[in-house]
Design a protein around this motif. Sequence first.
Motif, PDB file in Angstrom:
ATOM      1  N   PRO A   6      -1.622   0.943   1.849  1.00 45.55           N
ATOM      2  CA  PRO A   6      -0.321   0.549   1.286  1.00 45.55           C
ATOM      3  C   PRO A   6      -0.377  -0.766   0.497  1.00 45.55           C
ATOM      4  CG  PRO A   6      -0.037   1.291   3.548  1.00 45.55           C
ATOM      5  CD  PRO A   6      -1.520   1.183   3.297  1.00 45.55           C
ATOM      6  N   ALA A   7      -1.040  -1.762   1.031  1.00 44.67           N
ATOM      7  CA  ALA A   7      -1.136  -3.055   0.339  1.00 44.67           C
ATOM      8  C   ALA A   7      -1.972  -2.924  -0.928  1.00 44.67           C
ATOM      9  CB  ALA A   7      -1.724  -4.117   1.265  1.00 44.67           C
ATOM     10  N   ALA A   8      -3.049  -2.147  -0.882  1.00 46.05           N
ATOM     11  CA  ALA A   8      -3.907  -1.964  -2.056  1.00 46.05           C
ATOM     12  C   ALA A   8      -3.166  -1.202  -3.150  1.00 46.05           C
ATOM     13  CB  ALA A   8      -5.190  -1.233  -1.666  1.00 46.05           C
ATOM     14  N   GLU A   9      -2.388  -0.192  -2.770  1.00 53.19           N
ATOM     15  CA  GLU A   9      -1.610   0.565  -3.757  1.00 53.19           C
ATOM     16  C   GLU A   9      -0.558  -0.328  -4.410  1.00 53.19           C
ATOM     17  OE1 GLU A   9      -0.132   3.922  -1.599  1.00 53.19           O
ATOM     18  OE2 GLU A   9      -2.138   4.788  -1.369  1.00 53.19           O
ATOM     19  N   GLN A  10       0.098  -1.170  -3.613  1.00 57.75           N
ATOM     20  CA  GLN A  10       1.101  -2.086  -4.159  1.00 57.75           C
ATOM     21  C   GLN A  10       0.445  -3.117  -5.073  1.00 57.75           C
ATOM     22  OE1 GLN A  10       4.657  -1.914  -3.583  1.00 57.75           O
ATOM     23  NE2 GLN A  10       4.393  -3.114  -5.446  1.00 57.75           N
ATOM     24  N   ALA A  11      -0.711  -3.613  -4.679  1.00 61.17           N
ATOM     25  CA  ALA A  11      -1.434  -4.576  -5.506  1.00 61.17           C
ATOM     26  C   ALA A  11      -1.849  -3.938  -6.833  1.00 61.17           C
ATOM     27  CB  ALA A  11      -2.656  -5.118  -4.759  1.00 61.17           C
ATOM     28  N   ALA A  12      -2.304  -2.697  -6.794  1.00 63.98           N
ATOM     29  CA  ALA A  12      -2.684  -1.993  -8.026  1.00 63.98           C
ATOM     30  C   ALA A  12      -1.475  -1.808  -8.937  1.00 63.98           C
ATOM     31  CB  ALA A  12      -3.321  -0.642  -7.691  1.00 63.98           C
ATOM     32  N   SER A  13      -0.351  -1.479  -8.349  1.00 55.66           N
ATOM     33  CA  SER A  13       0.890  -1.349  -9.116  1.00 55.66           C
ATOM     34  C   SER A  13       1.280  -2.683  -9.744  1.00 55.66           C
ATOM     35  CB  SER A  13       1.998  -0.831  -8.196  1.00 55.66           C
ATOM     36  OG  SER A  13       3.186  -0.653  -8.902  1.00 55.66           O
ATOM     37  N   LEU A  67      -0.762  -5.075 -10.588  1.00 50.79           N
ATOM     38  CA  LEU A  67      -1.697  -5.347 -11.679  1.00 50.79           C
ATOM     39  C   LEU A  67      -1.289  -4.605 -12.949  1.00 50.79           C
ATOM     40  CD1 LEU A  67      -5.101  -5.280  -9.752  1.00 50.79           C
ATOM     41  CD2 LEU A  67      -4.003  -7.271 -10.803  1.00 50.79           C
ATOM     42  N   ARG A  68      -0.878  -3.353 -12.794  1.00 52.38           N
ATOM     43  CA  ARG A  68      -0.436  -2.574 -13.961  1.00 52.38           C
ATOM     44  C   ARG A  68       0.813  -3.207 -14.583  1.00 52.38           C
ATOM     45  NH1 ARG A  68      -1.950   1.539 -10.422  1.00 52.38           N
ATOM     46  NH2 ARG A  68       0.216   1.863  -9.746  1.00 52.38           N
ATOM     47  N   LEU A  69       1.744  -3.612 -13.742  1.00 51.34           N
ATOM     48  CA  LEU A  69       2.972  -4.241 -14.224  1.00 51.34           C
ATOM     49  C   LEU A  69       2.667  -5.582 -14.899  1.00 51.34           C
ATOM     50  CD1 LEU A  69       6.026  -3.936 -14.401  1.00 51.34           C
ATOM     51  CD2 LEU A  69       6.191  -5.011 -12.152  1.00 51.34           C
ATOM     52  N   THR A  70       1.726  -6.315 -14.355  1.00 50.10           N
ATOM     53  CA  THR A  70       1.325  -7.593 -14.951  1.00 50.10           C
ATOM     54  C   THR A  70       0.747  -7.380 -16.349  1.00 50.10           C
ATOM     55  OG1 THR A  70       0.900  -8.599 -12.796  1.00 50.10           O
ATOM     56  CG2 THR A  70      -0.192  -9.602 -14.686  1.00 50.10           C
ATOM     57  N   LYS A 103       7.295  -8.326  -2.792  1.00 49.51           N
ATOM     58  CA  LYS A 103       8.079  -9.414  -3.391  1.00 49.51           C
ATOM     59  C   LYS A 103       7.544  -9.752  -4.784  1.00 49.51           C
ATOM     60  CE  LYS A 103       9.513 -11.591   0.908  1.00 49.51           C
ATOM     61  NZ  LYS A 103       9.398 -12.764   1.780  1.00 49.51           N
ATOM     62  N   LEU A 104       6.236  -9.754  -4.922  1.00 52.07           N
ATOM     63  CA  LEU A 104       5.626  -9.993  -6.229  1.00 52.07           C
ATOM     64  C   LEU A 104       6.062  -8.926  -7.229  1.00 52.07           C
ATOM     65  CD1 LEU A 104       1.996 -11.105  -5.312  1.00 52.07           C
ATOM     66  CD2 LEU A 104       3.597 -12.383  -6.735  1.00 52.07           C
ATOM     67  N   TYR A 105       6.092  -7.675  -6.799  1.00 57.12           N
ATOM     68  CA  TYR A 105       6.505  -6.583  -7.679  1.00 57.12           C
ATOM     69  C   TYR A 105       7.945  -6.787  -8.147  1.00 57.12           C
ATOM     70  CZ  TYR A 105       7.292  -1.955  -9.574  1.00 57.12           C
ATOM     71  OH  TYR A 105       7.593  -0.924 -10.421  1.00 57.12           O
TER      72      TYR A 105
END
Length: 136
Positions: A93-100, A102-105, A15-17
């Motif tokens: 999966p959650a760590a990969e989404q969080a890393a993504s 961070l990059r988008l942020t 949802k954040l993404y």
Amino acid sequence: MELHELEELLELEKKLYQKLSTVLDQTRQLSDAVDRHDQASVRMVLDMRQKSVLELQELQAYLSLKRCDLSGGDVQRFDRILAGTASGPGEAPAAEQAASNLRLTHRLLELDRAVNRRLCGSRSCYGPGPALAEQP
């Protein structure tokens, strides 16, 4: 952290993404409007973007509340996942989404900084930059 907590964290990160993507798109629209010197569009996009940013802040606040519900090692594990690092079962999966996220942020912040400096010049919240009126 249990499996259902990891799944909930993944859903929240997704949802954040989506919200980060929306804000990034709106910031691009704002940049285009600034480049065109279209004040009506700037105002309209700023209003839409403000709503999206507030929704993003709500999601981030909910994420912070989830962290408060944890104890001991789960807090450290939660923080590692949000930093994009998986070390335990089911975390990837959650760590990969969080890393993504961070990059988008980071991309969003770079664009926001550039637009803000063009709009506000020396009054930019990011510090001095060329003002809109000074642009060719």
